[in-house]
Design a protein around this motif. Structure first.
Motif, PDB file in Angstrom:
ATOM      1  N   ALA A 507      42.482 -21.873   4.851  1.00 50.43           N
ATOM      2  CA  ALA A 507      41.199 -22.239   5.082  1.00 50.43           C
ATOM      3  C   ALA A 507      40.550 -22.517   3.757  1.00 50.43           C
ATOM      4  CB  ALA A 507      40.397 -21.021   5.588  1.00 50.43           C
ATOM      5  N   THR A 508      41.030 -21.862   2.674  1.00 49.00           N
ATOM      6  CA  THR A 508      40.567 -22.226   1.412  1.00 49.00           C
ATOM      7  C   THR A 508      40.797 -23.507   0.924  1.00 49.00           C
ATOM      8  OG1 THR A 508      40.543 -19.741   0.794  1.00 49.00           O
ATOM      9  CG2 THR A 508      40.612 -21.441  -0.907  1.00 49.00           C
ATOM     10  N   LEU A 509      42.281 -23.874   1.255  1.00 53.82           N
ATOM     11  CA  LEU A 509      42.765 -24.980   0.880  1.00 53.82           C
ATOM     12  C   LEU A 509      42.221 -26.100   1.495  1.00 53.82           C
ATOM     13  CD1 LEU A 509      44.863 -26.482  -1.015  1.00 53.82           C
ATOM     14  CD2 LEU A 509      46.537 -25.914   0.919  1.00 53.82           C
ATOM     15  N   ALA A 510      41.889 -25.861   2.822  1.00 51.08           N
ATOM     16  CA  ALA A 510      40.844 -26.953   3.536  1.00 51.08           C
ATOM     17  C   ALA A 510      39.801 -27.233   2.826  1.00 51.08           C
ATOM     18  CB  ALA A 510      40.989 -26.510   4.771  1.00 51.08           C
ATOM     19  N   GLY A 511      39.120 -26.150   2.491  1.00 46.27           N
ATOM     20  CA  GLY A 511      37.740 -26.540   1.740  1.00 46.27           C
ATOM     21  C   GLY A 511      38.073 -27.200   0.394  1.00 46.27           C
ATOM     22  N   VAL A 512      39.018 -26.982  -0.350  1.00 46.61           N
ATOM     23  CA  VAL A 512      39.385 -27.591  -1.393  1.00 46.61           C
ATOM     24  C   VAL A 512      39.878 -29.057  -1.282  1.00 46.61           C
ATOM     25  CG1 VAL A 512      41.046 -27.790  -3.500  1.00 46.61           C
ATOM     26  CG2 VAL A 512      40.222 -25.607  -2.701  1.00 46.61           C
ATOM     27  N   LEU A 513      40.494 -29.404   0.055  1.00 50.22           N
ATOM     28  CA  LEU A 513      40.634 -30.673   0.475  1.00 50.22           C
ATOM     29  C   LEU A 513      39.420 -31.693   0.744  1.00 50.22           C
ATOM     30  CD1 LEU A 513      42.658 -33.170   1.230  1.00 50.22           C
ATOM     31  CD2 LEU A 513      42.863 -31.643   3.485  1.00 50.22           C
ATOM     32  N   THR A 514      38.639 -30.849   1.318  1.00 47.25           N
ATOM     33  CA  THR A 514      37.084 -31.563   1.399  1.00 47.25           C
ATOM     34  C   THR A 514      36.598 -31.991   0.229  1.00 47.25           C
ATOM     35  OG1 THR A 514      37.153 -30.528   3.672  1.00 47.25           O
ATOM     36  CG2 THR A 514      35.043 -31.378   2.763  1.00 47.25           C
ATOM     37  N   SER A 525      43.798 -35.344  -2.862  1.00 43.56           N
ATOM     38  CA  SER A 525      43.780 -34.966  -1.664  1.00 43.56           C
ATOM     39  C   SER A 525      44.957 -35.211  -0.903  1.00 43.56           C
ATOM     40  CB  SER A 525      42.378 -35.668  -0.928  1.00 43.56           C
ATOM     41  OG  SER A 525      42.691 -36.997  -0.977  1.00 43.56           O
ATOM     42  N   GLY A 526      45.617 -36.059  -1.134  1.00 44.48           N
ATOM     43  CA  GLY A 526      47.019 -36.351  -0.305  1.00 44.48           C
ATOM     44  C   GLY A 526      48.069 -35.164  -0.943  1.00 44.48           C
ATOM     45  N   ARG A 554      35.802 -32.977  10.384  1.00 44.80           N
ATOM     46  CA  ARG A 554      34.644 -33.345   9.604  1.00 44.80           C
ATOM     47  C   ARG A 554      35.232 -34.458   8.810  1.00 44.80           C
ATOM     48  NH1 ARG A 554      30.415 -29.299   8.411  1.00 44.80           N
ATOM     49  NH2 ARG A 554      30.677 -27.572   9.910  1.00 44.80           N
ATOM     50  N   LEU A 555      36.537 -34.460   8.340  1.00 42.65           N
ATOM     51  CA  LEU A 555      36.950 -35.397   7.426  1.00 42.65           C
ATOM     52  C   LEU A 555      37.375 -36.787   8.161  1.00 42.65           C
ATOM     53  CD1 LEU A 555      38.986 -33.576   4.776  1.00 42.65           C
ATOM     54  CD2 LEU A 555      36.632 -34.551   4.462  1.00 42.65           C
ATOM     55  N   VAL A 556      38.142 -36.640   9.131  1.00 43.32           N
ATOM     56  CA  VAL A 556      38.721 -37.674   9.967  1.00 43.32           C
ATOM     57  C   VAL A 556      38.119 -38.361  10.882  1.00 43.32           C
ATOM     58  CG1 VAL A 556      40.994 -36.397   9.482  1.00 43.32           C
ATOM     59  CG2 VAL A 556      40.083 -36.241  11.548  1.00 43.32           C
ATOM     60  N   TYR A 557      36.997 -37.608  11.275  1.00 40.97           N
ATOM     61  CA  TYR A 557      36.008 -38.189  12.362  1.00 40.97           C
ATOM     62  C   TYR A 557      34.788 -38.559  11.912  1.00 40.97           C
ATOM     63  CZ  TYR A 557      34.388 -39.384  17.074  1.00 40.97           C
ATOM     64  OH  TYR A 557      33.861 -39.966  18.088  1.00 40.97           O
ATOM     65  N   GLY A 563      35.451 -42.398   2.832  1.00 38.81           N
ATOM     66  CA  GLY A 563      36.731 -42.759   2.663  1.00 38.81           C
ATOM     67  C   GLY A 563      37.667 -42.137   3.617  1.00 38.81           C
ATOM     68  N   ALA A 564      37.476 -40.992   4.286  1.00 36.87           N
ATOM     69  CA  ALA A 564      38.433 -40.263   4.924  1.00 36.87           C
ATOM     70  C   ALA A 564      38.760 -40.558   6.291  1.00 36.87           C
ATOM     71  CB  ALA A 564      37.876 -38.828   4.995  1.00 36.87           C
TER      72      ALA A 564
END
Length: 777
Positions: A507-514, A525-526, A554-557, A563-564
């Motif tokens: 979950a932390t990593l997903a927030g960092v990715l965002t 992000s990749g 939230r990102l892909v949709y 640009g996500a």
């Protein structure tokens, strides 16, 4: 190391100090003026050599920041330390006086990067996690003596606290001459050293060995007096090393730091930070008070405490906070009496605080008494440092200033709202810059409100971001601090994100990715997406997986502007996490009540909502989700079952997928204590469907009519919690169904006079509660 000749050592004037001590600062200044040394050596970061920068007209306090970046286990890391300088610091007065006399000056402490390398080597020897990487500045403060040492001094001075003992011997009597100071400081430092177990620790030995080598080198290249200013703890240890009486055991070998890059910078600080003891050598409480003591000078008549107390009383009256003359007189009288009992040549800060506490503060107010709070604030001081114009700053600061100006952003001294249109290329560039600064904890902008908490294909998202911009000294200070992460904005943000990514789970990593996407760092992000996939592949934490699905959706949709949307790698990752969450649901063991339950309920809701509303767009497997939910809600009689709240969430998720809540509702009405919990879970996932299908409450309505009072009271708290989750429209639909009246009640209409009356009554109730409980509401 090779011992120095006795004739060389005779040229050394040793000045043991306590960092940020007015008495030590005055003694250093007087001794340098008396001996006219050829060189002055000071305990400080020896990697800092830009003394011309310290000659500028800075407003103290400032700090020397020293940092190192290196690569460990394939990741870039950083560590940093702060060396604050105040007008009453012995180190600062040594610098100013020495340079005014034309003496050579140098810092002689072990470079910070070498100390980090040694710590890493020691941790590797101990097979422990490597230290040296910190969010806040590392602390190398004064050594803690053994408990017996100050306990024995307390017999003489009546004080056991280290700061209070120093004050008793050095600060309270302002006419301690330099020679008396040297005698006392040497004895006190030796006593601390003999009573402490830290003298033989590798870190202290390494620092002292480096300082001794610097001193010996200076003695070989000079012929005149050399003043050495170090912490009192180190003085006798350095004397022994230079005389050839050092420890025989070898020092630990530092590790090599791959990719090592280090540097220094001047950074403003403030007395609040010093009082909180943040940073190296910041161990002096009440810096505002000691600043006043230093400015007052060696004059017993220059008593700063009465003046400070008068200011505090005036400040209270200016705020319309009542303080009776009797209380003010009682506080000052008690403080004077305490000073006399303690044998103080003048009133001291402890006398004033203890006098207020004893004479004015009541038991029910404790430390929150307004007079005491104002006095403590005055003791701390509100002084904020500022770097002089022309001070060299790290490249990151210059780059951010340039980007800010090129984008045409204002420099408002206070927070100023602004709205960005993400359909505009210019505003998208501004957004990426502001998100990058937010990641670096640079307070140039207040972050925008996030997307709605529950996202579906029907969610309406506008293409705007609302920020509040500011550009003040705190921004410049934070940028200097952030420069330790990298020389450029992209490098610093990347290093910060990768550091945060190592601190938590998926979950932390997903927030960092965002954050990486919002800052426009698509390559970063990749890489983070690949790391997230690896974490998810082994995770069985349903709550965490649900949080990851929501972040990715939230990102892909929804993040069209940044640009996500359309990124194949993120879409594939979303499907992978969704499949993993589905698999975890399918093989769940019975879920018990506990702190993990809310996250698990939210994950079930996210999984079902994402499947229903975005399944076609993202290619999600709805049949697999429905099958997993069905298997979890169908279990043989007598077999272990899920907690009622989680069972309700599962049925709600099935309802979302199939449009039918199923026949499992009635089975939950047998235990009144579980009914409310069941509906809490059900409505947390599918409460909005209650408008179309209020019949889901029929079973509960029938049960309520049959319960006795005890059963009703047992179920009531959770039933209220369940219904609280419904919106006003959903509650109205339920009410209409249960009463048979399908006419929605009219909106509540309250006139202005009634609202004012209700607000006054509410304020009265709040005040009464605070008075009777003693707890602010």
């Amino acid at each position: 190391m090779e011992a120095c000749a006795p004739a060389q050592l005779e040229r050394v004037i040793w000045v043991p100090v306590r960092h940020h001590s007015p008495a030590a600062a005055r003694a250093v200044r007087a001794l340098i003026a008396r001996h006219h040394p050829e060189a002055v050596l000071i305990e400080g970061p020896s990697e800092f050599t830009a003394f011309d920068q310290l000659d500028l007209d800075h407003r103290l306090p400032i700090a020397i920041m020293t940092w190192v970046r290196y690569v460990l286990e394939g990741r870039e890391r950083q560590a940093h330390a702060l060396y604050p300088l105040t007008v009453f610091s012995a180190e600062w007065q040594a610098l100013v006086t020495a340079r005014a006399q034309g003496a050579a000056t140098a810092f002689i402490d072990l470079p910070w990067a070498d100390l980090v390398a040694m710590r890493l080597g020691l941790s590797a020897d101990a097979d422990a996690a490597p230290p040296g990487e910190e969010d806040a500045a590392a602390s190398l403060g004064d050594v803690e003596p053994g408990p017996d040492f100050f306990a024995s001094l307390a017999v003489r001075v009546g004080r056991e606290d280290a700061s209070a003992v120093w004050d008793e011997f050095f600060e309270i009597d302002p006419i301690v001459d330099p020679d008396t100071y040297l005698t006392r400081a040497s004895l006190l430092g030796e006593g601390v050293r003999l009573s402490s177990a830290e003298a033989d620790e590798p870190e202290n030995r390494a620092r002292e060995a480096h300082m001794a080598r610097c001193i010996a080198s200076t003695l070989r290249t000079t012929t005149g007096p050399v003043v050495v200013v170090t912490g009192a703890f180190h003085t006798s240890g350095l004397q022994a090393l230079l005389a050839g009486r050092g420890p025989g055991t070898p020092l630990p070998t530092p590790v090599d730091l791959p990719g090592r890059v280090d540097g220094t910078a001047l950074v403003p600080t403030d007395y609040a930070a010093l009082d909180a003891r943040r940073g190296y050598l910041a161990g002096q409480p009440s810096p505002g008070f000691y600043h006043r003591v230093f400015e007052a000078g060696p004059d017993r008549d220059a008593d700063v405490v009465p003046a400070l107390f008068t200011e505090a009383v005036s400040a209270l009256r200016a705020r319309d906070v009542p303080l009776s003359p009797a209380d003010a007189i009682a506080a000052m009288t008690t403080a004077k009496a305490l000073a006399q009992l303690r044998g103080h040549a003048r009133m001291w800060r402890d006398d004033l605080v203890d006098g207020i506490t004893g004479a004015v503060v009541k038991d029910d107010l404790d430390d929150d008494h307004p007079l005491l709070q104002v006095v403590l604030t005055s003791l701390r001081g509100d002084r904020v440092g500022h770097l002089a114009a022309g001070t060299d700053v790290p490249p990151l600061v210059t780059e951010v200033r340039r980007h800010w100006d090129e984008l045409g952003l204002p420099h408002p001294p206070t927070l100023t709202p602004t709205t960005l249109d993400l359909d505009s290329p210019h505003d998208r560039a501004v957004s990426r810059l502001l998100h990058a600064l937010r990641i670096l904890d640079v307070p140039a902008a207040v972050a925008p409100a996030d997307l709605p908490s529950r996202l579906t294909s029907r969610t309406r998202i506008d293409g705007s971001e609302r920020w509040a911009l500011v550009w003040d000294q705190q921004v410049e200070t934070a940028l200097i601090h952030a420069s330790r992460w990298g020389g450029s904005l992209e490098q610093a943000v990347t290093a910060t994100l990768e550091y945060r990514a190592r601190l938590g789970g998926a979950a932390t990593l997903a927030g960092v990715l965002t954050d990486a996407v919002r800052a426009g760092l698509h390559d970063v992000s990749g890489r983070l997406g690949v790391a997230l996939r690896d974490l998810v592949a082994t995770s069985d934490d349903l709550g965490e997986l649900g949080a990851v699905v929501e972040a990715l959706v939230r990102l892909v949709y929804f993040d069209t502007w940044l640009g996500a949307v359309g990124r194949v790698d993120l879409a594939d990752l979303t499907r992978f996490v969704h499949e993993r969450a589905t698999a975890v649901v399918e093989r769940l063991s019975p879920m018990a009540e506990g702190p993990h339950l809310p996250a698990a309920v939210a994950a079930v809701r996210t999984l079902a909502e994402t499947t229903v509303t975005l399944g076609a767009a993202l290619g999600l497997d709805a049949d697999a989700v429905a099958g997993a939910l069905r298997r979890q809600t169908e279990h043989p009689p007598g077999a272990p079952a899920h907690d009622a709240e989680f069972a309700g969430a599962l049925i709600g998720a099935g309802w979302l997928l199939s449009g039918d809540p199923g026949a499992a509702l009635e089975a939950r009405m047998s235990d009144p204590a579980e009914t409310g919990r069941f509906y809490s879970g059900l409505l947390a996932v599918a409460g909005h469907l209650a408008i179309a299908s209020p019949q889901i409450f029929t079973a509960a309505d029938d049960a309520l009519r049959s319960w006795d009072d005890a059963s009703f009271l047992a179920a009531l708290p959770d039933l209220r919690r369940a219904l609280h989750a419904l919106s006003g429209r959903e509650r109205a639909s339920l009410l209409g169904y249960l009463t048979g009246d399908d006419t929605l009640p009219s909106p509540l209409s309250v006139d202005a006079a009634t609202l004012v009356s209700l607000a006054r009554r509410e304020a009265h109730v709040v005040e009464a509660v605070a008075t009777w409980t003693g707890v602010p509401v």
